[in-house]
Motif scaffolding. Structure first.
Motif, short mmCIF file in Angstrom:
data_model
loop_
_atom_site.label_atom_id
_atom_site.label_comp_id
_atom_site.label_asym_id
_atom_site.label_seq_id
_atom_site.Cartn_x
_atom_site.Cartn_y
_atom_site.Cartn_z
N UNK A 10 26.22 43.74 81.17
CA UNK A 10 27.40 44.18 80.74
C UNK A 10 27.42 45.68 80.75
N UNK A 11 26.51 46.16 81.16
CA UNK A 11 26.31 47.67 81.20
C UNK A 11 27.32 48.45 81.89
N UNK A 12 28.11 47.73 82.76
CA UNK A 12 29.27 48.50 83.17
C UNK A 12 30.64 48.32 82.46
N UNK A 13 30.63 47.50 81.44
CA UNK A 13 31.75 47.12 80.69
C UNK A 13 31.90 48.00 79.16
N UNK A 14 32.66 48.93 79.25
CA UNK A 14 32.68 49.82 78.03
C UNK A 14 33.27 48.98 76.93
#
Length: 207
Positions: free
Chosen positions: A109-113
């Motif tokens: 989820x690193x790309x999910x703000x």
């Protein structure tokens, strides 16, 4: 090995062995991910049924804590996001054993703000604690946002852990966009893959 994947019990080493066997049988790695997804279908279905039974809906107690850099982090300021809290301590073996799974999940989820991971260090107040935590994270290569639950000087209780009524650590809480606790898994099964799959399924259920 296939049965371990189907039941969600496969550890990283099992996946590695299965990958080797797949390549040996198929002469190439192409198609392995699709093969793995197929094996996980039944497990994910049973997991969804399990999560529907254990989902809760409780207001998440608000808090403001300082992180390793001294910056204040407020849960109230994160309303509108899905928040994962992980209560831990450097002396807690199961807490640290679960970190590879936590890093794997956070990486997904690193790309999910809209998803935030907070690691609340609690039940410890020894001298040099912050430096000890910093060194541990650096040694293991973890880029976790660690907050410190400091004991009340009068009661000696750890206020955030107490407000969440956590019975022990590791203790995790999944908080939805409205600021409600929806899941609160406790402990660590010992399987990185199983833990990462369960946490991911919980996140998907509230996103």
């Amino acid at each position: 090995l296939e049965e371990l994947v189907r039941t969600g019990k496969a550890a990283s080493r099992h996946i590695g062995w299965l990958r080797q066997a797949y390549i040996r049988n198929n002469k190439e790695e192409k198609g392995f991910d699709a093969y793995m997804d197929g094996l996980k279908t039944d497990y994910r279905k049973s997991l969804q049924e399990k999560l529907a039974q254990i989902m809760v809906n409780e207001p998440a107690p608000l808090f403001t804590l300082r992180n390793l850099d001294g910056k204040e982090v407020s849960l109230g300021s994160l309303k509108g996001k899905v928040v994962v809290l992980d209560f831990w301590a450097t002396w807690c073996g199961p807490c640290k054993a679960s970190f590879p799974a936590m890093q794997k999940t956070a990486g997904r989820y690193a790309g999910n703000k809209d998803v935030v991971f907070l690691f609340i260090h609690t039940l410890e107040n020894k001298k040099g604690m912050r430096e000890s935590v910093r060194n541990y994270l650096k040694e293991k290569g973890y880029a976790f946002n660690v907050l410190f639950d400091i004991p009340d000087p009068d009661t000696k209780e750890y206020p955030v852990m107490k407000s969440y009524r956590a019975k022990g650590i590791p203790a995790k809480f999944i908080i939805d966009r409205a600021g409600n606790i929806r899941f609160k898994p406790v402990g660590f099964s010992g399987s990185d893959e199983e833990t990462a799959e369960e946490l991911s399924a919980m996140l998907e259920a509230v996103l």
